[in-house]
Design a protein around this motif. Structure first.
Motif, PDB file in Angstrom:
ATOM      1  N   ALA A  66       0.845  -1.211   0.000  1.00  0.00           N
ATOM      2  CA  ALA A  66       0.000   0.000   0.000  1.00  0.00           C
ATOM      3  C   ALA A  66       0.874   1.252   0.000  1.00  0.00           C
ATOM      4  O   ALA A  66       0.576   2.232  -0.697  1.00  0.00           O
ATOM      5  CB  ALA A  66      -0.920  -0.017   1.216  1.00  0.00           C
ATOM      6  N   HIS A  67       1.956   1.196   0.776  1.00  0.00           N
ATOM      7  CA  HIS A  67       2.885   2.332   0.833  1.00  0.00           C
ATOM      8  C   HIS A  67       3.473   2.602  -0.548  1.00  0.00           C
ATOM      9  O   HIS A  67       3.480   3.736  -1.037  1.00  0.00           O
ATOM     10  CB  HIS A  67       3.994   1.990   1.839  1.00  0.00           C
ATOM     11  CG  HIS A  67       4.955   3.097   2.110  1.00  0.00           C
ATOM     12  ND1 HIS A  67       6.310   2.951   1.953  1.00  0.00           N
ATOM     13  CD2 HIS A  67       4.765   4.369   2.533  1.00  0.00           C
ATOM     14  CE1 HIS A  67       6.921   4.090   2.248  1.00  0.00           C
ATOM     15  NE2 HIS A  67       6.012   4.951   2.615  1.00  0.00           N
ATOM     16  N   GLU A  68       3.925   1.528  -1.205  1.00  0.00           N
ATOM     17  CA  GLU A  68       4.523   1.684  -2.536  1.00  0.00           C
ATOM     18  C   GLU A  68       3.488   2.121  -3.569  1.00  0.00           C
ATOM     19  O   GLU A  68       3.787   2.932  -4.448  1.00  0.00           O
ATOM     20  CB  GLU A  68       5.203   0.383  -2.963  1.00  0.00           C
ATOM     21  CG  GLU A  68       6.463   0.070  -2.171  1.00  0.00           C
ATOM     22  CD  GLU A  68       7.284  -1.047  -2.799  1.00  0.00           C
ATOM     23  OE1 GLU A  68       6.711  -1.841  -3.576  1.00  0.00           O
ATOM     24  OE2 GLU A  68       8.494  -1.118  -2.514  1.00  0.00           O
ATOM     25  N   THR A  73       1.579   6.096  -7.410  1.00  0.00           N
ATOM     26  CA  THR A  73       0.519   6.987  -7.903  1.00  0.00           C
ATOM     27  C   THR A  73       1.023   8.429  -7.952  1.00  0.00           C
ATOM     28  O   THR A  73       0.803   9.150  -8.932  1.00  0.00           O
ATOM     29  CB  THR A  73      -0.721   6.882  -6.993  1.00  0.00           C
ATOM     30  OG1 THR A  73      -1.155   5.524  -6.975  1.00  0.00           O
ATOM     31  CG2 THR A  73      -1.833   7.795  -7.475  1.00  0.00           C
ATOM     32  N   CYS A  74       1.760   8.822  -6.907  1.00  0.00           N
ATOM     33  CA  CYS A  74       2.344  10.168  -6.880  1.00  0.00           C
ATOM     34  C   CYS A  74       3.305  10.339  -8.056  1.00  0.00           C
ATOM     35  O   CYS A  74       3.280  11.354  -8.768  1.00  0.00           O
ATOM     36  CB  CYS A  74       3.081  10.361  -5.556  1.00  0.00           C
ATOM     37  SG  CYS A  74       3.983  11.918  -5.417  1.00  0.00           S
ATOM     38  N   PHE A  96       7.925  -2.713  -7.560  1.00  0.00           N
ATOM     39  CA  PHE A  96       8.104  -1.265  -7.686  1.00  0.00           C
ATOM     40  C   PHE A  96       9.209  -0.974  -8.704  1.00  0.00           C
ATOM     41  O   PHE A  96       9.038  -0.172  -9.625  1.00  0.00           O
ATOM     42  CB  PHE A  96       8.477  -0.667  -6.320  1.00  0.00           C
ATOM     43  CG  PHE A  96       8.611   0.837  -6.323  1.00  0.00           C
ATOM     44  CD1 PHE A  96       9.735   1.441  -6.866  1.00  0.00           C
ATOM     45  CD2 PHE A  96       7.617   1.638  -5.788  1.00  0.00           C
ATOM     46  CE1 PHE A  96       9.864   2.822  -6.887  1.00  0.00           C
ATOM     47  CE2 PHE A  96       7.731   3.017  -5.794  1.00  0.00           C
ATOM     48  CZ  PHE A  96       8.861   3.606  -6.334  1.00  0.00           C
ATOM     49  N   ILE A  97      10.316  -1.656  -8.555  1.00  0.00           N
ATOM     50  CA  ILE A  97      11.478  -1.413  -9.425  1.00  0.00           C
ATOM     51  C   ILE A  97      11.122  -1.668 -10.888  1.00  0.00           C
ATOM     52  O   ILE A  97      11.531  -0.926 -11.782  1.00  0.00           O
ATOM     53  CB  ILE A  97      12.665  -2.294  -8.986  1.00  0.00           C
ATOM     54  CG1 ILE A  97      13.170  -1.832  -7.611  1.00  0.00           C
ATOM     55  CG2 ILE A  97      13.794  -2.267 -10.014  1.00  0.00           C
ATOM     56  CD1 ILE A  97      14.179  -2.772  -6.974  1.00  0.00           C
ATOM     57  N   ARG A  98      10.309  -2.658 -11.133  1.00  0.00           N
ATOM     58  CA  ARG A  98       9.913  -2.981 -12.516  1.00  0.00           C
ATOM     59  C   ARG A  98       9.270  -1.785 -13.213  1.00  0.00           C
ATOM     60  O   ARG A  98       9.410  -1.625 -14.420  1.00  0.00           O
ATOM     61  CB  ARG A  98       8.951  -4.179 -12.530  1.00  0.00           C
ATOM     62  CG  ARG A  98       9.651  -5.520 -12.783  1.00  0.00           C
ATOM     63  CD  ARG A  98       8.665  -6.637 -13.092  1.00  0.00           C
ATOM     64  NE  ARG A  98       7.921  -7.064 -11.886  1.00  0.00           N
ATOM     65  CZ  ARG A  98       8.420  -7.916 -10.981  1.00  0.00           C
ATOM     66  NH1 ARG A  98       9.642  -8.391 -11.142  1.00  0.00           N
ATOM     67  NH2 ARG A  98       7.725  -8.247  -9.905  1.00  0.00           N
ATOM     68  N   HIS A  99       8.605  -0.904 -12.453  1.00  0.00           N
ATOM     69  CA  HIS A  99       7.969   0.263 -13.081  1.00  0.00           C
ATOM     70  C   HIS A  99       9.014   1.238 -13.628  1.00  0.00           C
ATOM     71  O   HIS A  99       8.715   2.048 -14.501  1.00  0.00           O
ATOM     72  CB  HIS A  99       7.087   1.001 -12.064  1.00  0.00           C
ATOM     73  CG  HIS A  99       5.824   0.284 -11.719  1.00  0.00           C
ATOM     74  ND1 HIS A  99       5.785  -0.759 -10.816  1.00  0.00           N
ATOM     75  CD2 HIS A  99       4.555   0.442 -12.167  1.00  0.00           C
ATOM     76  CE1 HIS A  99       4.546  -1.194 -10.712  1.00  0.00           C
ATOM     77  NE2 HIS A  99       3.771  -0.492 -11.524  1.00  0.00           N
TER      78      HIS A  99
END
Ligand code: GRF
Length: 189
Positions: A66-68, A73-74, A96-99
């Motif tokens: 949820a934090h990530e 989104t930000c 996250f890193i994949r994005h």
């Protein structure tokens, strides 16, 4: 190129990057600073330099995911080309890193692959190293493991403490990170 800088504390590396980005011809604009702590000292410094700041207090979220998600989104609103971790004391998940695969940089206060993780200066002293330094690398799933982009070396002096060595390395960090970010951004062109 647009970059967002991630911090957890005082953000001296973020300030060095932001100052460099203000110089004419520098190929990167710092479009935001994100902290995982609402009281990170670097947030005020960034705001005073006119950079949008965002705090995502880990405790406000009921899971790492949820934090990530909130941070991702930000980031969608900031549309960065690059992410620069600078004193960011949290591991990013593989998802996250994949994005931002291959477009996340980090500065680590040791000569990787020596001394990944924490307390790098004390460990270097305890190991009897005569040299220490810092590394800018591309962030991958493993902690402090990605491809090394640049390093700077300093001597470990007799009588050094973790504090005196950290101060000597930090001077180099503040030169190495802006220089390496510039080179990395230009290659991306
Ligand atoms: C620095 O030693 C940096 O290498 C490490 O965190 C420390 C503090 O960084 N990642 P800063 O002053 O918050 O940029």
């Amino acid at each position: 190129k647009r970059a967002v800088v991630f911090i957890s504390g005082g953000g001296s590396n973020m300030v060095a990057l932001a100052r460099a980005a203000q110089t004419p011809g520098y190929p990167v604009e710092i479009v935001g600073v994100i902290a995982d702590k609402a009281d990170a000292g670097g947030l005020e410094k960034a705001a005073s330099m006119g950079i949008p700041t965002f705090a995502f207090q880990r405790g406000d979220f009921d899971s790492k995911a949820a934090h990530e998600r909130a941070i991702l989104t930000c980031l969608e609103g900031l549309t960065p080309d690059l992410l620069c971790l600078a004193g960011y004391m949290r591991l990013l998940s593989a998802d996250f890193i994949r994005h931002y695969e291959g477009r996340i940089l980090n500065i680590h206060p040791s000569l990787l692959p020596l001394f990944p993780g924490l307390h790098t200066h004390q460990r270097a002293i305890d190991a009897g190293m005569t040299e220490a330094g810092c590394t800018v690398h591309v962030v991958t799933e493993g902690m402090d493991e990605g491809p090394v982009l640049a390093q700077a070396r300093v001597p470990v002096l007799p009588g050094d403490t973790a504090e005196t060595l950290a101060a000597r390395v930090l001077v180099e960090e503040h030169k190495l990170y802006p220089a390496t970010l510039r080179a990395f951004a230009e290659d991306l062109v």
